[in-house]
Motif scaffolding. Structure first.
Motif, PDB file in Angstrom:
ATOM      1  N   ILE A   1       4.416  -2.749 -11.394  1.00  0.00           N
ATOM      2  CA  ILE A   1       3.319  -1.801 -11.541  1.00  0.00           C
ATOM      3  C   ILE A   1       3.847  -0.402 -11.831  1.00  0.00           C
ATOM      4  CG2 ILE A   1       1.421  -0.650 -10.315  1.00  0.00           C
ATOM      5  CD1 ILE A   1       0.976  -3.280  -8.814  1.00  0.00           C
ATOM      6  N   ALA A   2       4.957  -0.050 -11.223  1.00  0.00           N
ATOM      7  CA  ALA A   2       5.559   1.270 -11.453  1.00  0.00           C
ATOM      8  C   ALA A   2       6.001   1.428 -12.896  1.00  0.00           C
ATOM      9  CB  ALA A   2       6.748   1.487 -10.520  1.00  0.00           C
ATOM     10  N   GLY A   3       6.299   0.314 -13.556  1.00  0.00           N
ATOM     11  CA  GLY A   3       6.747   0.359 -14.947  1.00  0.00           C
ATOM     12  C   GLY A   3       5.623   0.300 -15.968  1.00  0.00           C
ATOM     13  N   MET A   4       4.395   0.243 -15.517  1.00  0.00           N
ATOM     14  CA  MET A   4       3.273   0.136 -16.448  1.00  0.00           C
ATOM     15  C   MET A   4       2.990   1.477 -17.126  1.00  0.00           C
ATOM     16  SD  MET A   4       0.706  -2.351 -14.278  1.00  0.00           S
ATOM     17  CE  MET A   4      -0.496  -2.405 -15.602  1.00  0.00           C
TER      18      MET A   4
ATOM     19  N   ASN B   1       2.637   6.051  -6.134  1.00  0.00           N
ATOM     20  CA  ASN B   1       2.475   6.006  -7.590  1.00  0.00           C
ATOM     21  C   ASN B   1       1.192   6.735  -7.963  1.00  0.00           C
ATOM     22  OD1 ASN B   1       1.997   5.308 -10.283  1.00  0.00           O
ATOM     23  ND2 ASN B   1       2.811   3.231 -10.027  1.00  0.00           N
ATOM     24  N   ARG B   2       1.304   7.881  -8.603  1.00  0.00           N
ATOM     25  CA  ARG B   2       0.137   8.697  -8.931  1.00  0.00           C
ATOM     26  C   ARG B   2      -0.799   8.016  -9.916  1.00  0.00           C
ATOM     27  NH1 ARG B   2       2.573  14.868  -9.621  1.00  0.00           N
ATOM     28  NH2 ARG B   2       3.411  15.063  -7.492  1.00  0.00           N
ATOM     29  N   ASN B   3      -0.329   6.980 -10.574  1.00  0.00           N
ATOM     30  CA  ASN B   3      -1.149   6.293 -11.568  1.00  0.00           C
ATOM     31  C   ASN B   3      -2.010   5.190 -10.959  1.00  0.00           C
ATOM     32  OD1 ASN B   3      -1.907   6.163 -14.313  1.00  0.00           O
ATOM     33  ND2 ASN B   3      -0.568   4.394 -14.666  1.00  0.00           N
ATOM     34  N   VAL B   4      -1.800   4.906  -9.675  1.00  0.00           N
ATOM     35  CA  VAL B   4      -2.524   3.829  -9.001  1.00  0.00           C
ATOM     36  C   VAL B   4      -3.696   4.403  -8.202  1.00  0.00           C
ATOM     37  CG1 VAL B   4      -2.384   2.026  -7.236  1.00  0.00           C
ATOM     38  CG2 VAL B   4      -0.522   2.313  -8.877  1.00  0.00           C
ATOM     39  N   ILE B   5      -4.852   3.757  -8.328  1.00  0.00           N
ATOM     40  CA  ILE B   5      -6.048   4.159  -7.595  1.00  0.00           C
ATOM     41  C   ILE B   5      -6.260   3.177  -6.445  1.00  0.00           C
ATOM     42  CG2 ILE B   5      -8.523   4.637  -7.728  1.00  0.00           C
ATOM     43  CD1 ILE B   5      -8.114   4.898 -10.798  1.00  0.00           C
TER      44      ILE B   5
ATOM     45  N   PHE C   1      -7.058  -2.591  -6.185  1.00  0.00           N
ATOM     46  CA  PHE C   1      -6.694  -1.290  -6.747  1.00  0.00           C
ATOM     47  C   PHE C   1      -6.912  -1.313  -8.258  1.00  0.00           C
ATOM     48  CE2 PHE C   1      -2.976  -3.988  -6.944  1.00  0.00           C
ATOM     49  CZ  PHE C   1      -2.451  -3.734  -8.202  1.00  0.00           C
ATOM     50  N   ASN C   2      -6.719  -0.174  -8.891  1.00  0.00           N
ATOM     51  CA  ASN C   2      -6.685  -0.075 -10.349  1.00  0.00           C
ATOM     52  C   ASN C   2      -5.510   0.792 -10.755  1.00  0.00           C
ATOM     53  OD1 ASN C   2      -8.838  -1.595 -11.716  1.00  0.00           O
ATOM     54  ND2 ASN C   2     -10.233  -0.369 -10.456  1.00  0.00           N
ATOM     55  N   VAL C   3      -5.148   0.706 -12.027  1.00  0.00           N
ATOM     56  CA  VAL C   3      -4.020   1.468 -12.556  1.00  0.00           C
ATOM     57  C   VAL C   3      -4.507   2.360 -13.688  1.00  0.00           C
ATOM     58  CG1 VAL C   3      -1.738   1.368 -13.624  1.00  0.00           C
ATOM     59  CG2 VAL C   3      -2.403  -0.350 -11.921  1.00  0.00           C
TER      60      VAL C   3
ATOM     61  N   TYR D   1       0.835  -1.203   0.000  1.00  0.00           N
ATOM     62  CA  TYR D   1       0.000   0.000   0.000  1.00  0.00           C
ATOM     63  C   TYR D   1       0.874   1.258   0.000  1.00  0.00           C
ATOM     64  CZ  TYR D   1      -3.916   3.074   1.248  1.00  0.00           C
ATOM     65  OH  TYR D   1      -4.867   4.056   1.247  1.00  0.00           O
ATOM     66  N   ASP D   2       1.907   1.276   0.830  1.00  0.00           N
ATOM     67  CA  ASP D   2       2.790   2.435   0.901  1.00  0.00           C
ATOM     68  C   ASP D   2       3.491   2.666  -0.428  1.00  0.00           C
ATOM     69  OD1 ASP D   2       2.055   2.794   3.521  1.00  0.00           O
ATOM     70  OD2 ASP D   2       3.849   1.813   4.353  1.00  0.00           O
ATOM     71  N   ARG D   3       3.916   1.603  -1.066  1.00  0.00           N
ATOM     72  CA  ARG D   3       4.605   1.727  -2.349  1.00  0.00           C
ATOM     73  C   ARG D   3       3.650   2.184  -3.454  1.00  0.00           C
ATOM     74  NH1 ARG D   3       9.657  -0.922  -2.988  1.00  0.00           N
ATOM     75  NH2 ARG D   3      10.498  -1.601  -0.977  1.00  0.00           N
ATOM     76  N   LEU D   4       2.441   1.623  -3.466  1.00  0.00           N
ATOM     77  CA  LEU D   4       1.485   1.994  -4.506  1.00  0.00           C
ATOM     78  C   LEU D   4       0.947   3.412  -4.296  1.00  0.00           C
ATOM     79  CD1 LEU D   4      -0.631  -1.269  -5.034  1.00  0.00           C
ATOM     80  CD2 LEU D   4       1.396  -0.472  -6.278  1.00  0.00           C
ATOM     81  N   SER D   5       0.817   3.826  -3.043  1.00  0.00           N
ATOM     82  CA  SER D   5       0.294   5.174  -2.785  1.00  0.00           C
ATOM     83  C   SER D   5       1.246   6.257  -3.284  1.00  0.00           C
ATOM     84  CB  SER D   5       0.027   5.356  -1.288  1.00  0.00           C
ATOM     85  OG  SER D   5       1.228   5.254  -0.544  1.00  0.00           O
TER      86      SER D   5
END
Length: 375
Positions: A372-375, A288-292, A309-311, A282-286
């Protein structure tokens, strides 16, 4: 493969479960049907599993533990074995189709239901359920943990509310059994529906139904039980009343080993590890501005081992396919729980679900976040 689809079924299974499954397949006999040693041993093993489950889930006695083909079957046993024309049911707006489809089918028999909204505040959730009650309300059903969002619902408080009004209470423990402590007797749960193949690390095709009073339910299937065979009437005593036909002996042996694994490892330890991994993700995805992200940061008290989540504008199935091609197994779509998606307005695109298990490691979560960061 990095396997993060444990809310669908846990993988890998503990070695002890694999051994129990193999042993049962090699040396199985039909329990309760014959007097020879193999059949007697099979009967003893099944009873041993029943005792373990009664202890873990606070059943009043081992006979109040019913073996079923799965959690969905357990839900159907309660809904179709209890409700009659004119009965009203209150459910949460997080329920799985294992509850909603049989309820929908029962509307053709004169049963009605109301969905109470789950709020971010438990007091508000309780109030929503209370407002949905009617004089004809026979049963309240509430999932313990959302299979989509990982939200833990206040089932103990809802059970207390039901006792106050003389209403029966059922919880779907598909995502909580083996993750949260459950004591049906102490919590006042009349029915607890449990799968073997998720948090209990057993195999598919086996489930449990914990009942407070077996006389509350009518049967939805009848047949051979190995008892009272001269009579054409179904036995009226548990567990025989509800367990017609040859039991899934290999599955029950695997479940027995799974119960041992969970008890030895510790439910709290399992849950703590899953939440720790999800919190890290969660901390890593939060960042990432592209992750909901739709829910708050996972915590030990209010969350199970599930997060979705969604991307960006990407469809959830497309995201899952992208991850799969890179060796990461997740589940996308509606997760057989359209009400839960309507709650967060994701019914059109679904969501990508992450569900670790005790066997998931930190590096796998780091890898997922980087992909996910590379998507």
């Amino acid at each position: 493969m990095i396997y993060l689809d444990n809310a669908a079924t846990t993988y890998p299974k503990p070695q002890s479960v694999r051994r129990a499954l193999g042993s049962a397949a090699m040396y199985s006999a039909n329990p309760g049907r014959s007097g020879h040693s193999l059949a007697m041993k099979a009967g003893e093993n099944i009873y041993s599993c029943r005792v373990k489950a009664a202890e873990m889930f606070g059943a009043k006695s081992p006979e109040n533990v019913i073996f079923t083909p799965g959690c969905t079957y357990s839900c159907n046993m309660v809904i179709k074995g209890l409700l009659k024309s004119g009965d009203h049911v209150v459910v949460s707006d997080m329920e799985h189709n294992a509850v909603m489809r049989p309820l929908k089918a029962m509307t053709q028999r004169g049963v009605t239901y109301t969905a109470a909204r789950v709020a971010s505040d438990n007091d508000e959730t309780i109030s929503n359920f209370r407002e949905a009650l009617r004089s004809s309300t026979r049963l309240v059903i509430c999932t313990h943990v959302s299979n989509v969002w990982g939200i833990r619902l206040p089932v103990e408080r809802l059970a207390a509310l039901c006792r106050q009004y003389g209403i029966l209470f059922m919880t779907d423990a598909a995502q909580s059994a083996g993750v949260f402590e459950i004591n049906a007797s102490e919590s006042g749960f009349d029915f607890v529906c449990i799968p073997a193949h998720k948090g209990l690390y057993g195999t598919m095709g086996t489930g449990l139904l914990i009942v407070s009073d077996p006389q509350l339910l009518s049967t939805i299937i009848e047949g051979g039980t190995g008892s009272g065979s001269i009579s054409l009437s179904q036995p009226d005593f548990p567990p025989d009343k509800f367990e017609s036909g040859t039991p899934n002996y290999p599955g029950i042996c695997a479940l027995s080993a799974g119960l041992d694994f969970v008890k030895t490892t510790g439910i709290g330890r399992i849950h703590s590890k899953e939440i720790s991994l999800l919190s890290e993700l969660y901390d890593r995805l939060s960042a990432n501005r592209n992750v909901i992200l739709y829910t708050k940061r996972p915590d030990i008290r209010s969350c199970g081992g599930v997060m979705s989540f969604n991307v960006g504008d990407l469809g959830s199935e497309q995201c899952a396919e992208y991850l799969s091609k890179r060796g990461i197994a997740v589940r996308a779509g509606l997760h057989c729980a359209p009400l839960a998606h309507e709650h967060f307005r994701t019914e059109k695109r679904g969501a990508v679900r992450i569900a670790p298990s005790y066997f998931t490691n930190f590096n796998e979560i780091v890898t997922l976040s980087r992909v996910i960061a590379g998507m």
